[in-house]
Design a protein around this motif. Structure first.
Motif: not given
Length: 120
Positions: A66, A87, A90-91, A93-95
């Motif tokens: 981030k 999990k 995924v977090e 990749i979303e960041a």
């Protein structure tokens, strides 16, 4: 040929990745053992790609992603995860992470991920 910053709290993992990347003709421009140092080195070295461990002391890989993305929205980051961390992947990749590789590292998979992310 990519300039890579390796981030992992385990020296052995950093050495393993360095060996794989050098075989693939990439240059390791720096190493960090935690997320905080990763952000500092990213600013300083401006690498093409960062390999980022997820679980580290001081600052997690996700937090570091981030912060690096805030500095450089174009940053190319590949997450390194142990089995069972889906999990968190995924977090990450979303960041803003672009790809992930699983430990223990498979040489071909690492080089494929670097190539894929570097070419984008």
């Amino acid at each position: 040929m990519a300039r890579v910053l390796i981030v992992d709290d385990a020296k052995f993992m950093r050495m393993t990745l360095t060996n794989i990347l050098q075989k693939g003709n990439h240059t390791v421009v720096g190493e960090a053992e935690n997320g905080r140092k990763a952000v500092e080195l990213y600013r300083e070295l401006k690498p093409d790609i960062v390999t980022m461990d997820i679980t580290m002391p001081e600052m997690t890989g996700i937090e570091a992603v981030k912060q690096i993305k805030a500095i450089d929205p174009q940053a190319k980051i590949i997450m390194c995860s142990a089995m069972g961390q889906q999990k968190l992947v995924v977090e990450a990749i979303e960041a803003g992470a672009k790809d992930f590789i699983v430990k223990p590292f498979d040489e071909n998979r690492v080089l494929e991920a670097i190539h894929r992310v570097f070419e984008k």
